[in-house]
Design an enzyme around this catalytic site. Structure first.
Site, PDB file in Angstrom:
ATOM      1  N   TYR A 135     -65.750 -83.509 -22.417  1.00  0.00           N
ATOM      2  CA  TYR A 135     -66.353 -84.421 -21.438  1.00  0.00           C
ATOM      3  C   TYR A 135     -66.900 -83.613 -20.261  1.00  0.00           C
ATOM      4  CZ  TYR A 135     -66.643 -88.575 -18.405  1.00  0.00           C
ATOM      5  OH  TYR A 135     -67.074 -89.586 -17.567  1.00  0.00           O
ATOM      6  N   GLY A 174     -57.790 -77.556 -15.125  1.00  0.00           N
ATOM      7  CA  GLY A 174     -58.450 -78.809 -15.465  1.00  0.00           C
ATOM      8  C   GLY A 174     -58.979 -78.727 -16.880  1.00  0.00           C
ATOM      9  N   CYS A 175     -58.080 -78.642 -17.854  1.00  0.00           N
ATOM     10  CA  CYS A 175     -58.436 -78.182 -19.205  1.00  0.00           C
ATOM     11  C   CYS A 175     -58.965 -79.278 -20.125  1.00  0.00           C
ATOM     12  CB  CYS A 175     -57.232 -77.510 -19.855  1.00  0.00           C
ATOM     13  SG  CYS A 175     -55.777 -78.581 -19.990  1.00  0.00           S
ATOM     14  N   GLY A 178     -58.695 -79.827 -24.196  1.00  0.00           N
ATOM     15  CA  GLY A 178     -58.191 -78.576 -24.731  1.00  0.00           C
ATOM     16  C   GLY A 178     -59.104 -77.751 -25.611  1.00  0.00           C
ATOM     17  N   LEU A 197     -53.994 -82.956 -14.815  1.00  0.00           N
ATOM     18  CA  LEU A 197     -53.252 -84.056 -14.205  1.00  0.00           C
ATOM     19  C   LEU A 197     -53.305 -85.313 -15.071  1.00  0.00           C
ATOM     20  CD1 LEU A 197     -54.168 -83.775 -10.406  1.00  0.00           C
ATOM     21  CD2 LEU A 197     -51.952 -83.340 -11.470  1.00  0.00           C
ATOM     22  N   GLU A 200     -52.912 -88.431 -20.698  1.00  0.00           N
ATOM     23  CA  GLU A 200     -53.553 -88.608 -22.000  1.00  0.00           C
ATOM     24  C   GLU A 200     -54.011 -87.254 -22.559  1.00  0.00           C
ATOM     25  OE1 GLU A 200     -54.451 -91.374 -23.919  1.00  0.00           O
ATOM     26  OE2 GLU A 200     -53.538 -92.934 -22.679  1.00  0.00           O
ATOM     27  N   GLN A 201     -54.637 -86.444 -21.699  1.00  0.00           N
ATOM     28  CA  GLN A 201     -55.103 -85.134 -22.139  1.00  0.00           C
ATOM     29  C   GLN A 201     -53.929 -84.224 -22.484  1.00  0.00           C
ATOM     30  OE1 GLN A 201     -57.572 -83.871 -18.860  1.00  0.00           O
ATOM     31  NE2 GLN A 201     -59.352 -85.033 -19.582  1.00  0.00           N
ATOM     32  N   CYS A 358     -76.610 -90.932 -13.934  1.00  0.00           N
ATOM     33  CA  CYS A 358     -76.335 -89.492 -13.841  1.00  0.00           C
ATOM     34  C   CYS A 358     -77.407 -88.689 -14.576  1.00  0.00           C
ATOM     35  CB  CYS A 358     -74.953 -89.181 -14.406  1.00  0.00           C
ATOM     36  SG  CYS A 358     -73.598 -89.711 -13.353  1.00  0.00           S
TER      37      CYS A 358
END
Length: 387
Positions: A135, A174-175, A178, A197, A200-201, A358
């Site tokens: 993302y 802020g991985c 992964g 933080l 879910e990740q 965006c």
């Protein structure tokens, strides 16, 4: 009549392409080019209070679009792009953006902000992201690359800039889900660690580590970057992270990078920047990225050098992010029924507007995404050139 005059002041300088506006009382007015058919049509089903428009037009109009109080016919991205290109359009006119959000970035608040966006559910992001669940801005070697290939390209583009050697260590601040640390470990032979933080990740990465028996090569921690205490990594990456730390914490953010990077190490920081200076958007801050702040390039470089870091390489990927967002928009619109089943129509319209707005912002150079390669002074160990 007074209300209509405010709307006229709002729209008259905002369009170059012919735009037809149908007001709540059925009256119609056209703006922009005078000949040909309208490129865009804006239909107001009800009046937006003038006070809201004068307070912050993009917030008021964004909320009205989400709630179907106004409809837009035509290419939404192109309409927003047109407004960004008008120097006195409502995105730039200070008369229509008097209010901007004030936010704090304590550890508790940062965790809440990240949770509100990244913990919407892996099942939501899996609907429209590529299979790597990346993302952030992709890297298109050619415009024909698939989104998945371009995201893998991006990871290699970052890791190659770091001049990584097997057996070295890497930290990703802020991985995300992964992909970078997993590729670094499996294909570059490094010991990779990530922090996030997002619960879910974190659970997603931990499940992959256990499934693929990567415990000796990959680790992930649920923690704030400010809690890193001089762990000395050979390489540090941070992708799409500094937009969340707030202007008041950028100095500390780069200090953390400096303190955790070995003397001969390299750091690659990738994030949304503005060449025109730092900025925030009231609508995106309220509905998409609470606490978000896009730093200016000179602001970032100043914080880097004040923390005794040397900038070796700066590369803009602005057009790559426009194309990434266009892929995401197409994917998102293609799973509309599934999104509506998970969320509701207001949420769908909110995210569709966010993705297209965006894309238009990158298209118009209002925002940029830049990679910064950093080292400590007197680091003469790495190759002289990027290749």
């Amino acid at each position: 009549m007074l209300d209509k005059e405010v709307y006229n002041q709002l729209f008259k300088p905002s369009f170059s392409k012919k735009t037809q506006v149908t007001f709540w009382d059925g009256s119609v007015k056209e703006y922009g080019e005078t000949s040909g058919d309208p490129a865009f049509k804006i239909i107001f089903h009800e009046k937006i209070p003038v006070k809201e428009l004068m307070n912050n037009a993009s917030l008021a109009l964004g909320e009205a679009y989400m709630e179907k109080r106004l409809e837009i016919e035509g290419d939404l991205q192109e309409l927003i792009y047109d407004v960004y290109n008008q120097a006195e359009g409502f995105f730039h006119n200070k008369n229509f953006k008097k209010w901007l959000p004030k936010e704090k970035h304590t550890k508790k608040q940062s965790q809440s902000d990240i949770h509100s966006h990244y913990d919407l559910g892996n099942d939501f992001y899996e609907l429209w992201l590529d299979p790597t669940l990346t993302y952030s801005c992709a890297y298109f070697a050619t415009p024909e690359d698939t989104l998945e290939q371009a995201q893998i390209n991006k990871v290699h583009h970052i890791l190659d800039k770091l001049f990584i050697q097997p057996g070295e260590t890497l930290l990703d601040i802020g991985c995300g889900w992964g992909t970078l640390i997993l590729i670094a470990a499996k294909e570059y032979g490094v010991k990779a660690s990530g922090i996030t933080l997002s619960e879910e990740q974190y659970h997603h990465i931990q499940a992959i580590i256990e499934k693929e028996h990567l415990e000796d090569q990959v680790s992930v921690r649920l923690m704030d970057y400010r809690d890193l205490k001089g762990e000395a990594y050979d390489h540090i990456t941070s992708v799409g992270m500094f937009e969340h730390v707030g202007s008041e914490n950028l100095q500390e953010y780069f200090n953390v990078i400096e303190k955790n990077l070995t003397a001969k190490g390299t750091a690659l920081i990738h994030g949304i920047s503005r060449q025109q200076g730092g900025a925030k958007n009231a609508w995106i801050n309220k509905y998409i990225f609470p606490g978000g702040y896009v730093p200016g390039v000179t602001e970032l470089v100043s914080h880097m050098t004040e923390n005794h870091l040397q900038l070796l390489d700066l590369e803009s990927l602005r057009r790559d992010y426009q194309l990434t967002l266009e892929h995401w928009t197409k994917n998102f619109q293609g799973v509309k029924d599934q999104v509506l089943a998970q969320k509701d129509e207001t949420f769908y319209r909110m995210w569709d507007l966010y993705l297209q707005a965006c894309a238009a912002s990158f298209q118009a150079s209002n925002i940029d995404v830049i990679q910064y390669l950093l080292v400590h002074p007197n680091n003469n160990e790495i190759p002289m050139h990027r290749k």
